[in-house]
Motif scaffolding. Structure first.
Motif, PDB file in Angstrom:
ATOM      1  N   LYS A 142      44.357  46.486  31.896  1.00 59.89           N
ATOM      2  CA  LYS A 142      43.824  47.718  32.477  1.00 59.89           C
ATOM      3  C   LYS A 142      44.918  48.762  32.684  1.00 59.89           C
ATOM      4  N   LYS A 194      30.259  42.229  28.921  1.00 60.35           N
ATOM      5  CA  LYS A 194      31.512  42.852  29.365  1.00 60.35           C
ATOM      6  C   LYS A 194      32.200  43.592  28.225  1.00 60.35           C
ATOM      7  N   LYS A 196      39.817  54.011  41.653  1.00 54.81           N
ATOM      8  CA  LYS A 196      39.648  52.562  41.647  1.00 54.81           C
ATOM      9  C   LYS A 196      40.983  51.881  41.926  1.00 54.81           C
ATOM     10  N   PRO A 255      32.034  44.236  41.498  1.00 59.77           N
ATOM     11  CA  PRO A 255      33.422  43.741  41.425  1.00 59.77           C
ATOM     12  C   PRO A 255      34.263  44.103  42.645  1.00 59.77           C
ATOM     13  N   ASP A 256      33.862  45.126  43.405  1.00 60.70           N
ATOM     14  CA  ASP A 256      34.638  45.518  44.578  1.00 60.70           C
ATOM     15  C   ASP A 256      34.130  44.882  45.875  1.00 60.70           C
ATOM     16  N   TYR A 314      31.888  48.236  34.521  1.00 59.63           N
ATOM     17  CA  TYR A 314      31.390  47.072  35.247  1.00 59.63           C
ATOM     18  C   TYR A 314      29.894  47.226  35.486  1.00 59.63           C
ATOM     19  N   HIS A 332      37.467  49.375  31.981  1.00 58.33           N
ATOM     20  CA  HIS A 332      37.251  49.676  33.395  1.00 58.33           C
ATOM     21  C   HIS A 332      35.775  49.651  33.786  1.00 58.33           C
ATOM     22  N   VAL A 368      43.528  48.645  42.112  1.00 53.00           N
ATOM     23  CA  VAL A 368      43.805  47.389  41.408  1.00 53.00           C
ATOM     24  C   VAL A 368      45.026  46.752  42.060  1.00 53.00           C
ATOM     25  N   ASP A 374      33.896  39.994  35.827  1.00 52.24           N
ATOM     26  CA  ASP A 374      33.732  41.392  36.223  1.00 52.24           C
ATOM     27  C   ASP A 374      34.938  42.282  35.970  1.00 52.24           C
ATOM     28  N   HIS A 375      35.994  41.775  35.351  1.00 46.81           N
ATOM     29  CA  HIS A 375      37.078  42.696  35.008  1.00 46.81           C
ATOM     30  C   HIS A 375      37.972  42.157  33.895  1.00 46.81           C
ATOM     31  N   GLU A 391      43.539  38.056  38.877  1.00 49.34           N
ATOM     32  CA  GLU A 391      43.632  39.410  38.339  1.00 49.34           C
ATOM     33  C   GLU A 391      44.298  39.448  36.972  1.00 49.34           C
TER      34      GLU A 391
END
Length: 1089
Positions: free
Chosen positions: A772, A516, A590, A538-539, A524, A522, A592, A765-766, A759
């Motif tokens: 961000k 990562k 994207k 991740p989505d 992934y 941003h 968030v 994955d983020h 979050e």
């Protein structure tokens, strides 16, 4: 855009002219310059005062300037590198390949052991054998004695197996509720498969990252390691049968094209049609993503269940199967059955579709669901299927009568199929699954142990039986499975499938090896299957929203094109499905913060295949700071010293050291493992040396903030009202530091920076949301936001964060982000204080936010309200409160509307709206339905099937409910235009003029909006973010059903084998003597040809 330029130009020149816009229901008049009643200079003064105050607080308590200075001190000694995306994705593919290879090797060892154990075993119908039954272990009777097949079974909690209590020395056996625990076939299978225990243990010792290993027997029992207690549901039932699991079916059979023929002649009325629907639904359950199908109902005419799909087949994905299930309820019986025409249609479709190359291009079958056949239809078979007999025929005789059974049995035997008779709903599942073992015969005779991999899924029945909760019960996995064959010479041409072995691979294990820190803020990684379905991304949103743990119906068949939807031509998807190595680039939007905010960026994609699997992997890097990485260097001693401080934490889901590979490392934290690795005390510990070096560097550079924050906390004159609660930082290596300015119990939002705040923390994955968003702000400015759940859950806080850049140019990587959490009340108080300032010499302000004549708002760059005089409006979208003003801001270009699409959405649907549901409103229909249900119950006399009939039957019992069903939606997001700092305007609201001023707060993402309240604009429609379902007309629905996206067919195919024993073709009563006499010459002649 031209209008925006005019506004700015005229404002700069202080001229005064009017521009007119006409909107729906409102005449809007643009007035440039200060409006009477709302002096721009006063609003600008308020904004400047608040901006200076809040930035001072944010910078002071976050320590942003100190951290920027510390990184600057290392500026000349670090090395900035551009990330090589191709090299990155190839290295990632190799690591994933290694994980999959180890799991496949463990599975192959189980296959070898199972086949050898069965080869040595001689079946004994009188065998008595006590085994550990998964449901009965540790159960006692009323006298305190162990129940039969129970016994004392030692179980100990193990965090590697979701904290379940397990036995690492032994496996347990689960037998489906509708089967007899001591059936001779079960007992013999359990006896010889005991040999797998040793291999289970050995596999786990070789690869401690293994989780569940198992053997699913063709007889129905399921052996699972490690041993674990199974729990029935509230009805005393365990709805788990290993033979209808995807991994079992995929490993047992080759891909197939299937036509299901359903008899809807008059004789099929009532109970027979109910059983027929359930039979068809059960057949659909056995079809997987590599299979294709269609359903045709017939009487004196041919009726495609889905008329749109006349003459073709569709992939057996979840959406298509559910679509056909909905149509099954609409079948009704009348007329006479002309089977010959139906068979001709089925053969024609299979042949034509096979020629296109779009189907499985492997096995073919016709499933015939009927209550009888008056003829053998040998003329049809001779024309379309003999002598090769490439299409197998599987007749299912519905009902207790056997008058026409011989004809149906003959069809099965003459076409390498299998005949079954289904009298009740209780018989359906067991009889349907028999066809799988027939279709597996060629593979068994070829002795091809094809390795299969499933798509991402969760076995809900297994999770329920284990009583898994929360995160563990919803963790996605893929399964690697292989078939187990009988190797005895005397049964070789029978092609006997003993079962399937498999092991699960949690996708979280794949996520842990993703570098990562090299992907940027941003960036992934993602992986897809040969069918284009997402394995990990991740989505991907497999669960219902709002904290529910239930999975969406189609969670396992989300296509890559549904999350990377900007790729309209499927260029990226098709290249990955084709297992190519390459690059792709596109602009993306994207979302968030629960989908309410949007970031626009340009992504570069790099992709390649994962050898030995049907999967491909890709990485996405965002252009700009996301393409660069820097390397710093400090001594190991200094780095370890600062890394071990109590305020330091490392990303929980990142892998700095692999502590899973050896049992003795399992208890280690990542920081402990790093120390042992660097000091050389654990030579077998595998760690990422590059990542660790950068973590040490970040630990040293950020160390001064601990003393800085401590000094602020100890200074009694600072933060006396405890308005600032937490200071925090995170770095590009997943290192974080936190400092509390209040005791934990006094925190307004105690979930922040914890695992509950998904979050807000580093995960697999983020990067954190605050990190961000700060990275996309202008350097040196802060981004402020209020968590969307705050107002409703009494966690009223505001977060402020800013990014730390290493260099001053555009290629500079973002090295860290710092921020604070403050009380919303404290933040709002600062705003209202600033709004009481004015420049009048006499101290009498011309306007005031305290006045009822104006409304004052503080909104962020996405239009969400942080401060308002009406507290209940806090957190709402500004357009919902001030629709007319928001419309005006959109027209002027101060805000932009961005259209987004959600192809994983769920929409409400009223279950009682279908035609089949409406029939129950008729009293006669109700009585008829109740009588049918009563008859079914009396005939079945089997509680297991009563609780476990398919959803198509259950649906008739749950009419009138609101359901959440998969749908596509379109919804807006809003973003401010950075170049517009201030704007004024007038709105004509049905005869009166409403003026407003919007002013940017310096060094922030915030705007002050002051609106004249003397004019009522409530008639103006609100501007909302509510999603709108995309309704497809019938023609488009049909096109979507027919459309076949590119896919990569499985390389292995075993449709038939010349040595196959086609006489094993019927169940129950066996073939009558006259039929056998008639069939043998025919089979002999076919073989001779």
């Amino acid at each position: 855009m031209q209008g925006n330029r005019r506004i700015l130009f005229s404002h700069m020149c202080c001229t005064s002219f009017l521009l007119f816009w006409i909107t729906v229901g409102i005449d809007v008049v643009e007035v440039v310059g200060s409006q009477p009643g709302i002096p721009l200079s006063v609003v600008k003064l308020w904004a400047s005062a608040f901006g200076g105050e809040i930035k001072s607080i944010s910078a002071k308590y976050s320590g942003s300037q100190l951290l920027q200075k510390k990184y600057k001190e290392f500026e000349k000694s670090v090395r900035v590198e551009e990330i090589d995306g191709v090299k990155l994705v190839k290295n990632l593919a190799v690591k994933m390949e290694e994980i999959f290879r180890k799991k496949a090797e463990a599975t192959r060892r189980l296959v070898e052991a199972a086949e050898e154990a069965h080869h040595q075993h001689e079946d004994n119908p009188d065998l008595q054998y006590e085994y550990f039954n998964a449901v009965l272990i540790n159960e006692v009777d009323e006298g305190g004695n162990n129940v039969d097949l129970g016994g004392e079974f030692i179980l100990e909690p193990n965090d590697h197996f979701n904290n379940l209590s397990v036995n690492l020395s032994l496996s347990v056996v689960q037998v489906p509720t509708n089967m007899y625990n001591k059936d001779p076939d079960i007992v013999n299978g359990v006896y010889w498969s005991e040999a797998l225990n040793k291999v289970f243990v050995d596999n786990f010792e070789r690869d401690p990252s293994l989780i569940w290993q198992y053997f699913g027997s063709a007889k129905g029992f399921f052996r699972q390691y490690p041993g674990v207690k199974w729990h029935p549901d509230e009805h005393g039932v365990i709805g788990f049968d290993c033979r209808n699991r995807k991994w079992y079916i995929q490993a047992a059979t080759s891909p197939k094209d299937v036509i299901i023929l359903v008899d809807v002649s008059g004789s099929m009325k009532g109970l027979r049609l109910t059983i027929a629907r359930q039979t068809v639904s059960s057949i659909l359950d056995t079809l997987g993503e590599d299979d294709f199908f269609n359903i045709i109902a017939y009487n004196q005419e041919i009726h495609y269940v889905e008329p749109c799909l006349n003459g073709t087949l569709v992939r057996a994905d979840r959406n298509n199967k559910d679509h056909f299930r909905e149509h099954l309820d609409k079948l009704f019986a009348k007329g006479i059955g002309l089977l010959g025409e139906a068979l001709t249609e089925a053969f024609t479709i299979l042949n034509d579709f096979n020629q296109t190359g779009h189907g499985s291009v492997c096995s073919q079958a016709i499933m015939l669901v009927t209550d009888g056949a008056t003829k053998m239809y040998d003329d049809v078979f001779e024309k379309y299927n003999w002598p090769d007999r490439k299409v197998r025929i599987f007749p299912y005789l519905i009902g207790r009568e056997s008058a026409f059974a011989d004809n149906l049995k003959w069809m099965a035997c003459a076409n390498k199929g299998y005949f079954s008779q289904i009298s009740t709903l209780a018989d359906v599942q067991e009889n349907v699954m028999r066809y799988l073992h027939v279709m597996s015969r060629p593979k068994v005779i070829d002795h091809e142990h094809d390795t299969v991999w499933t798509e991402a899924y969760v076995d809900s029945a297994l999770s329920q039986a284990h009583k898994l909760k929360d995160k563990a019960s919803s963790s996605l996995m893929t399964t690697v499975a292989m078939p187990v064959f009988s190797t005895k010479n005397e049964t070789k041409n029978q092609g006997i499938l003993l079962g399937v072995v498999g092991t699960d691979i949690p996708l979280q294990e794949l996520m842990k090896i993703i570098p990562k820190h090299m992907l940027g803020i941003h960036g992934y990684a993602f992986a897809i299957t040969n069918n284009g379905y997402i394995l990990t991304h991740p989505d991907l949103r497999p669960l219902y929203q709002h904290g529910q743990k239930r999975r969406k119906p189609n969670y396992s068949s989300v296509d890559l094109s549904e999350v990377e939807w900007e790729d309209k031509e499927d260029i990226l998807r098709n290249a990955m499905v084709s297992r190519r190595t390459g690059t792709f680039s596109m602009e993306v939007k994207k979302t968030v913060d629960k989908g309410k905010r949007v970031l626009k960026m340009h992504n570069d994609y790099f992709y390649t295949d994962i050898k030995g699997t049907p999967f491909s992997v890709g990485v996405a890097l965002s252009r700009g700071h996301g393409k660069y990485f820097f390397r710093g260097n400090v001594s190991v001693e200094a780095g370890l010293h600062d890394l071990e401080q109590p305020d330091v934490a490392l990303a929980d889901e990142w892998t700095y050291c692999n502590t899973e590979e050896h049992h003795e490392h399992r208890h280690l934290t990542q920081i402990q493992a790093i120390k042992l690795f660097l000091t050389g005390r654990r030579p077998h510990l595998k760690c990422d040396r590059e990542l660790i070096q950068e973590v040490l560097f970040d630990a040293v550079v950020t160390a001064p903030l601990e003393a800085y924050w401590t000094g602020l906390a100890l200074n009694k004159s600072e933060n006396s009202d405890k308005g600032v609660e937490i200071a925090y930082l995170g770095t590009r290596t997943g290192l974080s530091r936190t400092n509390l300015f209040v005791v934990p119990e006094q925190l307004s939002n105690q979930d922040f920076l914890t695992a509950e705040d998904k979050e807000g923390v580093f995960n697999a994955d983020h990067f954190p949301l605050w990190y961000k968003r700060a990275a996309e702000q202008v350097p040196g400015t802060f981004v402020y936001s209020m968590p969307f759940s705050s107002a409703s859950q009494n966690k009223s806080v505001v977060l402020a964060s800013t990014a730390i850049q290493l260099l001053d140019d555009r290629k500079s990587p973002i090295v860290a982000a710092v921020g604070i959490q403050m009380k919303l009340e404290f933040f709002q108080r600062k705003f209202w204080t600033a709004c009481r300032q004015c420049s009048a010499l006499d101290g009498k302000c011309s306007i005031s936010c305290d006045s009822e004549d104006i409304n004052c708002y503080l909104i962020d760059n996405n239009g969400f309200i942080l401060v308002t005089e009406v507290y209940s409006q806090t957190g709402l979208f500004f357009g919902e409160v001030e629709g007319a003003v928001m419309n005006k801001l959109l027209q002027m270009g101060s805000f932009k509307r961005i259209t987004l699409y959600d192809y994983q959405a769920l929409c409400k649907e009223y279950a009682g709206s279908s035609d089949s549901a409406r029939t129950l409103s008729d009293p006669f229909s109700v009585v008829k339905w109740l009588l049918t249900e009563l008859v079914i119950f009396l005939l079945e006399f089997n509680l297991y099937s009563w609780w476990n009939v398919d959803l198509t039957v259950k649906a008739q019992r749950s009419r009138g409910k609101t359901m959440m069903v998969p749908c596509d939606t379109e919804y807006p997001a809003f973003v401010s235009e950075r170049t517009i700092k201030e704007t004024t305007g007038n709105i004509d609201c049905e005869g009166c003029i409403r003026s407003f001023v919007i002013q940017q707060i310096p060094s922030s993402n915030l705007f002050m909006v002051v609106v004249d309240n003397k004019c009522d604009c409530s008639s103006a429609p609100p501007v909302t973010m509510k999603p709108i379902e995309i309704i497809h007309n019938e023609s488009l629905k049909c096109d979507r059903l027919k459309f076949q996206k590119d896919r990569k067919k499985p390389e292995s195919c075993h449709p038939f084998h010349p040595e196959e024993n086609a006489m094993e073709c019927g169940s129950a009563t066996g073939l009558s003597s006259p039929l056998t006499a008639a069939l043998l010459p025919l089979l002999a002649s076919l073989v001779s040809r």
